[in-house]
Write a protein that holds these residues in place. Structure first.
Motif, PDB file in Angstrom:
ATOM      1  N   ALA A   7       6.020  -1.099  -6.803  1.00  0.00           N
ATOM      2  CA  ALA A   7       4.816  -0.681  -7.523  1.00  0.00           C
ATOM      3  C   ALA A   7       5.265   0.103  -8.760  1.00  0.00           C
ATOM      4  O   ALA A   7       6.229   0.869  -8.695  1.00  0.00           O
ATOM      5  N   VAL A   8       4.586  -0.124  -9.892  1.00  0.00           N
ATOM      6  CA  VAL A   8       4.894   0.578 -11.135  1.00  0.00           C
ATOM      7  C   VAL A   8       3.628   1.315 -11.570  1.00  0.00           C
ATOM      8  O   VAL A   8       2.570   0.681 -11.740  1.00  0.00           O
ATOM      9  N   SER A  30       8.514   3.717 -10.701  1.00  0.00           N
ATOM     10  CA  SER A  30       8.596   2.491  -9.887  1.00  0.00           C
ATOM     11  C   SER A  30       9.143   2.842  -8.513  1.00  0.00           C
ATOM     12  O   SER A  30      10.198   3.463  -8.413  1.00  0.00           O
ATOM     13  N   VAL A  31       8.407   2.458  -7.492  1.00  0.00           N
ATOM     14  CA  VAL A  31       8.799   2.699  -6.101  1.00  0.00           C
ATOM     15  C   VAL A  31       8.846   1.337  -5.392  1.00  0.00           C
ATOM     16  O   VAL A  31       7.904   0.528  -5.514  1.00  0.00           O
ATOM     17  N   GLY A  32       9.947   1.054  -4.677  1.00  0.00           N
ATOM     18  CA  GLY A  32      10.061  -0.256  -4.035  1.00  0.00           C
ATOM     19  C   GLY A  32      10.749  -0.225  -2.691  1.00  0.00           C
ATOM     20  O   GLY A  32      11.477   0.710  -2.352  1.00  0.00           O
ATOM     21  N   ASP A  48       0.830  -1.209   0.000  1.00  0.00           N
ATOM     22  CA  ASP A  48       0.000   0.000   0.000  1.00  0.00           C
ATOM     23  C   ASP A  48       0.865   1.260   0.000  1.00  0.00           C
ATOM     24  O   ASP A  48       0.549   2.264  -0.679  1.00  0.00           O
ATOM     25  N   GLU A  49       1.960   1.178   0.758  1.00  0.00           N
ATOM     26  CA  GLU A  49       2.828   2.354   0.849  1.00  0.00           C
ATOM     27  C   GLU A  49       3.494   2.666  -0.488  1.00  0.00           C
ATOM     28  O   GLU A  49       3.501   3.831  -0.942  1.00  0.00           O
TER      29      GLU A  49
END
Length: 533
Positions: free
Chosen positions: A142-143, A158-160, A49-50
């Motif tokens: 997340a992309v 993209s955040v991971g 979710d974050e």
């Protein structure tokens, strides 16, 4: 010795302690593992979710849209993404063109290289998450697509967060969980120890095999002893009743848990069982019981019962023999006195008077014996009457065998039980009549009649005492009733009533012509019973 053998020698409390500690430990460990899995799952879900939230926020930023369209997107976006990465705590933020060429990366050397991961869904305009191994290792990422004014995808964000970082978060959350689990385990073990310590006191540290043997011995003793045993709790309810007590008190059905009043026992028995007693004689409908009752703190009361019926009957027979012996002793004493008188008269030369005196005294002494032996050929009754006559004579009471008395030696049929009951009935009636005559008459006299009549043995005893009031008759046959009010008295008439009931007879109480009481007992004789059988 095997471990099972060593465990078998432990006390019951020790074995239960080991078992309960094991169960508590397994429950706490299982619960902690389930909580750990739940925490890990929730942490991963929160991470997804974050990263989605951060990715969408960046993708929707006008600043990013303008930067990707500039001549050098990396120069503008790299400082921006690093600042956001530090502020949000994610591990990487990568902005790339639709072909996957990176504009930003935590490691600047990776800028310009192709993005490692899937982008098809994002190119189709949908934000998605995945777990993938990139340049920083396995991560949850997340992309999200970046749209221009025409809703075309012009870039991807993209955040991971790496799995190592997620594991660190789980470990951080696991520390309180472990502490709580240890506290719960310690509390459970402490509670188990206290319970088992109490159990050890209750079982006296005995093992299961020893407890089993003692219970078996306990049951065997309860069911084999002839004496009755009762246990009463503090509320007066029966908690234990062995076979002996059931027989002695004529109890049937389920009795445990019921009060003494609910068992419909005689009031005197109920009162005796409810107080401290020692070798107290009590009567039921058919038995004479010796009752002992004592408190057992804090459980209640223990009562023991012994059957005194046969002994009481034998005591009555012994009293008859003793009375007969006393009669002989008294006659011997009187004979010695008379012999001295006769010798003195002879020495004085008064021979005629000596002969006359000796003849008259012999006639008086033999008269009663001849009357009893002639009228009562049954030896038990004859011995009883002779003994009671001598005893009454010593106490100053005239005991008269009425002319109607006539008993042959076949009336009792040789039945020792019937003979004992007759001794009990007639002996106690004569004793009470002698006492009453002494208390209520200047010329005390007791009249005894014993005869066969219409297949029945009739025993009648009358006295010249004060008599018995009609309202006192029912109470007179209860244990403890006495006109003298002295402790230890009031047993004789109760024994008479019990013996009469045992022989299915009847007893009537009336008033005599001299004002005294008349007791009449009717018993079916053995010969009549044989005729009807």
């Amino acid at each position: 010795m095997t471990s099972a053998g060593r465990l078998g020698r432990w006390s019951l409390a020790g074995q239960l302690l080991v078992l309960q500690v094991t169960i508590v430990g397994l429950l706490v460990a299982g619960g902690a593992w389930l909580v750990y899995l739940d925490v890990a799952d929730r942490t991963e879900e929160a991470t997804r979710d974050e990263v989605v939230s951060v990715a969408l926020t960046i993708a929707d930023s006008p600043f990013v849209l303008d930067a990707v369209g500039s001549a050098d997107p990396s120069a503008v976006l790299q400082p921006f993404t690093e600042r956001v990465r530090r502020d949000t705590g994610v591990d990487f933020i990568t902005i790339m063109d639709p072909d996957g060429r990176r504009h930003t990366h935590p490691n600047p050397d990776r800028i310009g290289e192709r993005f490692l991961g899937h982008t098809a869904e994002a190119l189709a305009g949908r934000t998605f998450t995945e777990t993938y191994t990139g340049t920083l290792g396995p991560s949850v990422r997340a992309v999200a697509p970046v749209f221009d004014g025409s809703a075309d995808v012009v870039a991807l964000v993209s955040v991971g967060i790496t799995l190592d970082a997620i594991a660190g978060q789980v470990r951080d959350r696991l520390v309180p969980l472990v502490i709580v689990a240890l506290v719960v385990l310690a509390a459970g073990m402490a509670g188990t120890y206290l319970v088992n310590r109490r159990l050890a006191k209750r079982t006296h540290g005995l093992g299961p095999a020893e407890l089993s043997r003692r219970i078996e011995y306990h049951e065997q003793i309860l069911h084999t002893v002839r004496e009755g045993l009762l246990l009463l709790d503090q509320d007066g309810r029966l908690t234990l009743c062995n076979d002996g007590a059931r027989e002695l008190l004529d109890l049937t059905g389920e009795v445990e848990g019921r009060t003494l009043a609910e068992l419909r026992l005689p009031p005197a028995i109920v009162a005796s069982l409810g107080r401290v007693t020692r070798d107290e004689i009590q009567l039921t409908e058919s038995r004479v019981l010796v009752v002992n009752s004592a408190p057992v703190h804090p459980h209640g009361r223990v009562v023991t019962l012994r059957d005194h019926t046969d002994l009481q009957a034998l005591t009555g027979e012994l009293d008859s023999v003793r009375g007969f012996a006393e009669s002989l002793r008294s006659q011997a004493h009187e004979a010695a006195n008379r012999l001295h008188t006769v010798v003195s008269l002879v020495e004085l030369g008064r021979t005629a008077e000596a002969v006359e005196f000796a003849t008259a005294e012999l006639a008086l002494a033999q008269q009663l014996t001849d009357r009893v032996v002639g009228a009562v050929s049954e030896p038990v009754l004859a011995a009883l009457l002779l003994g009671k006559a001598a005893e009454a004579n010593e106490r100053g009471v005239e005991l008269v065998i009425t002319p109607e008395t006539e008993i042959d030696d076949a009336v009792l049929g040789g039945d020792q039980t019937t003979a004992r009951d007759v001794v009990t009935i007639l002996g106690n009636l004569i004793d009470n009549a002698v006492d009453a005559a002494l208390d209520g008459s200047a010329a005390p006299r007791v009249l005894v009649t014993a005869r066969s009549e219409a297949g029945e043995l009739v025993l009648r005893v009358a006295d010249t005492g004060a008599g018995l009031a009609a309202e006192s008759v029912p109470e007179a046959f209860h244990r403890g009733w006495s006109t003298k009010g002295e402790p230890g008295r009031g047993l004789g008439l109760a024994l008479v009533r019990q013996a009469v009931q045992r022989r299915h007879g009847s007893i009537d109480v009336g008033a005599g012509p001299d004002g005294g009481a008349v007791f009449t007992v009717r018993l079916r004789t053995v010969r009549l019973q044989e005729t009807h059988s």
